[in-house]
Design a protein around this motif. Structure first.
Motif, PDB file in Angstrom:
ATOM      1  N   LEU A 153     -21.530  11.688  -8.392  1.00  0.00           N
ATOM      2  CA  LEU A 153     -21.562  11.215  -7.227  1.00  0.00           C
ATOM      3  C   LEU A 153     -20.398  11.601  -6.516  1.00  0.00           C
ATOM      4  O   LEU A 153     -19.090  11.218  -6.915  1.00  0.00           O
ATOM      5  N   ALA A 154     -20.440  12.060  -5.445  1.00  0.00           N
ATOM      6  CA  ALA A 154     -19.253  12.557  -4.747  1.00  0.00           C
ATOM      7  C   ALA A 154     -19.258  11.574  -3.330  1.00  0.00           C
ATOM      8  O   ALA A 154     -20.543  11.564  -2.866  1.00  0.00           O
ATOM      9  N   PHE A 155     -18.289  11.122  -2.851  1.00  0.00           N
ATOM     10  CA  PHE A 155     -18.002  10.219  -1.784  1.00  0.00           C
ATOM     11  C   PHE A 155     -17.352  10.849  -0.885  1.00  0.00           C
ATOM     12  O   PHE A 155     -16.262  11.542  -1.040  1.00  0.00           O
ATOM     13  N   GLY A 156     -17.895  10.712   0.535  1.00  0.00           N
ATOM     14  CA  GLY A 156     -17.165  10.958   1.676  1.00  0.00           C
ATOM     15  C   GLY A 156     -16.440   9.761   2.296  1.00  0.00           C
ATOM     16  O   GLY A 156     -16.822   9.020   1.741  1.00  0.00           O
ATOM     17  N   TYR A 157     -15.568  10.259   3.199  1.00  0.00           N
ATOM     18  CA  TYR A 157     -14.729   8.935   3.687  1.00  0.00           C
ATOM     19  C   TYR A 157     -16.135   8.336   4.692  1.00  0.00           C
ATOM     20  O   TYR A 157     -16.743   9.083   5.276  1.00  0.00           O
ATOM     21  N   ALA A 209     -17.054   3.738  -5.114  1.00  0.00           N
ATOM     22  CA  ALA A 209     -16.913   4.607  -6.380  1.00  0.00           C
ATOM     23  C   ALA A 209     -16.807   4.123  -7.727  1.00  0.00           C
ATOM     24  O   ALA A 209     -17.150   4.168  -8.606  1.00  0.00           O
ATOM     25  N   GLY A 210     -15.747   2.999  -7.438  1.00  0.00           N
ATOM     26  CA  GLY A 210     -15.156   2.411  -8.817  1.00  0.00           C
ATOM     27  C   GLY A 210     -16.148   1.574  -9.343  1.00  0.00           C
ATOM     28  O   GLY A 210     -16.629   1.773 -10.616  1.00  0.00           O
ATOM     29  N   MET A 254     -16.545  10.949  -7.831  1.00  0.00           N
ATOM     30  CA  MET A 254     -15.532  11.905  -7.190  1.00  0.00           C
ATOM     31  C   MET A 254     -15.039  11.124  -5.682  1.00  0.00           C
ATOM     32  O   MET A 254     -15.902  11.080  -4.899  1.00  0.00           O
ATOM     33  N   SER A 255     -14.260  10.550  -5.652  1.00  0.00           N
ATOM     34  CA  SER A 255     -13.524   9.944  -4.297  1.00  0.00           C
ATOM     35  C   SER A 255     -12.959  10.911  -3.341  1.00  0.00           C
ATOM     36  O   SER A 255     -12.896  11.988  -3.898  1.00  0.00           O
ATOM     37  N   PRO A 256     -13.294  10.648  -2.062  1.00  0.00           N
ATOM     38  CA  PRO A 256     -13.053  11.818  -0.994  1.00  0.00           C
ATOM     39  C   PRO A 256     -11.762  12.435  -1.012  1.00  0.00           C
ATOM     40  O   PRO A 256     -11.859  13.643  -1.015  1.00  0.00           O
TER      41      PRO A 256
END
Lengths: 189, 348
Positions: free
Chosen positions: B27-31, B53-54, B65-67
């Protein structure tokens, strides 16, 4: 010898499972929220030839119901609500690519027409109630032996389904016996 | 031999966690962009995605993956001070799918609610390679309650991303009046009604007032996508995908037709929620006691189904779920009812 015994057991179990599965789909069900009084004014929808339709209507009348016959095919016309003018506007070619936006547009168009069609039907039912003073709409479908005939009753005052029944047609059944069975359930007799 | 077997056993022991991680989706995260100009809340643009994400990583074993770890996302975020340009739109998804490697991209916005300590989040989920985006809203308190909001969002994400493809706003009220739209008809539709009636629900005659269903096994699939006030599961829509060519060569007649085509796209693609609200409002006027429309789509064998439940008075998506299996229509319907009436929880 042992293997033969196991084979026999396996075959029996499989045969029983298949029979059970097909039986459970054809078992009868009945649910009634309220009995339909015999003096009620009812509309009946059946998709059968006119001679059979008359048999059904006569049986209901014999029990005291005031019957209005409604043709299933005339009741709702899907095409009236499915406005193809909007579809025509989108008819230009995008080669072989169906881009998501176009797909979304076509799907939403179809969706909206389904909802408008259902709305149209509800408005028509109101008209049946208000202009013809019909209190209940009874929908019947007759099937041959080994299949399931069914009935549904709509209360046009509350706009709720008051009665449903699935009746597995027996070998000895005909249109009269099935109709009388449904009338007994509907009237609570 | 014993030593050899011990080495094999140890190798397997160490590989299992790695295999499990490899199997988990990335999972990729955007702001999550602050939609207001109040930069007092800008710190949440990074706090929200990191917190969610955590939870996805620690509680649900997803790889995340954090932004700040995604250069394409960070570059976009830092390259402009204009808030509206930071917000990720449907148009950006194709580019982003090639900019970094992930299975699912999660992004969103938030709006602090004026004169309260509350914030409304809008979260979007896009599986790279698919044509759809799932978007939902959630509201919660700021301050120390912020992590409760993040946990609830993470739970909803987990239920959606997992094989169940499920979402729930809240349980529907028992013994309410419902209408069912489905591709089943006749005695099978009666079975479906029977399951609801046994559970105390009142059934509207919508759809069931006919011998035959106008929705067949193929056309019911068109009802899978949905756009409601609080959530949507819809195709990616981008005006740039439409080639409405015109110029000085067009001519008046052509231009008029082009405008009519544009209006059709606006009506059915970009502003469809308004159309849905209008038709649901009309249906609600005809039947004032009707509370929910439940769309149930059965597969060809009628032993697996998906459903969507809409609160007709407010055009709210109450819940949906896919891949509900059973031996009979009644069994599948009973599982749907159980799902709709149970509170929000992690689906195992």
């Amino acid at each position: 010898m042992l293997l033969t015994n196991y084979k026999k057991s396996a075959i029996l179990i499989i045969a029983f499972s298949i029979a059970f599965a097909s039986c459970s789909a054809k078992k009868g069900i009945l649910h009634s929220n309220a009995k339909i009084p015999v003096s009620s004014k009812i509309g009946i929808i059946i998709d059968s030839p006119n001679n059979l339709k008359n048999v059904v209507l006569a049986l209901f009348m014999k029990r005291g119901y005031q019957v209005t016959a409604i043709n299933a095919s005339d009741l709702y016309t899907f095409k009236d609500v499915y406005d193809i003018a909007d579809m025509k506007k989108l008819s230009y070619d995008m080669a072989d690519d169906t881009v998501p936006t176009v797909e979304k547009t076509y799907e939403n168009m179809y969706k909206l027409h389904i909802y408008n069609f259902e709305l149209n039907k509800i408005q028509f039912l109101r008209q049946i109630r208000d202009e013809w003073r019909v209190e209940y709409l009874i929908i019947l479908d007759y099937k041959d032996w080994e299949k399931v005939s069914w009935a549904r009753v709509i209360n046009l005052r509350t706009f709720e389904i008051d009665f449903i029944e699935n009746y597995p047609t027996a070998y000895t059944d005909n249109i009269e016996t099935i109709t009388n069975h449904f009338i007994n359930g509907i009237s609570g007799r | 031999m014993k030593r050899f077997l011990s080495i094999i056993a140890l190798t397997i022991l160490f590989c299992v966690p790695a295999l499990r991680l490899n199997a988990a989706e990335r999972l990729a995260f955007g702001y999550f962009i602050n939609t207001t100009n109040n930069d007092e809340y800008d710190y949440l643009e990074e706090v929200f995605p990191k917190s969610i994400a955590g939870t996805m990583r620690n509680r649900y074993n997803f790889r995340t993956m954090s932004p700040h770890r995604i250069p394409a996302i960070t570059e976009r975020y830092t390259s402009t001070i204009n808030k509206s340009e930071k917000i990720i739109t449907d148009r950006d998804l194709a580019f982003l799918s090639e900019a970094f490697t992930a299975d699912i991209f999660i992004y969103g916005t938030f709006t602090p609610v004026e004169k309260t300590n509350r914030v409304k989040m809008k979260i979007s989920v896009h599986r790279f390679g698919s044509d759809t985006v799932f978007t939902f809203e959630d509201t919660g308190e700021l301050g120390i309650e912020i992590f409760r909001l993040s946990d609830r969002v993470a739970m909803r994400l987990k239920n959606y991303i997992d094989k169940h493809t499920a979402y729930k706003l809240s349980a529907i009220s028992k013994k309410s009046k419902v209408a069912i739209l489905s591709n089943i008809e006749g005695d099978e539709l009666n079975r479906c009604y029977y399951a609801f009636m046994k559970n105390g629900y009142r059934i509207s005659p919508l759809h069931g007032n006919d011998i035959y269903s106008r929705l067949d096994d193929d056309s019911i699939k068109k009802m899978m996508t949905i756009e409601a006030a609080n959530a949507s599961l819809e195709f990616i829509a981008d005006k740039k995908q439409l080639q409405l060519l015109h110029g000085t060569w067009s001519g008046v007649k052509y231009y008029k037709e082009l405008l009519a085509t544009r209006d059709t796209y606006n009506r059915f693609s970009f502003n469809f929620r308004k159309e849905m609200e209008q038709v649901l409002s009309k249906i609600s006027t005809q039947d004032k006691e009707l509370e929910y429309i439940i769309i149930i789509g059965f597969n060809d064998d009628h032993d697996t189904a998906w459903y969507r439940c809409i609160d007709i008075k407010n055009n709210r998506l109450m819940s949906f779920r896919s891949d509900i299996k059973g031996d009979t229509v009644d069994e599948v319907t009973q599982k749907i009812i159980t799902d709709m009436t149970s509170p929000l929880a992690v689906i195992k």
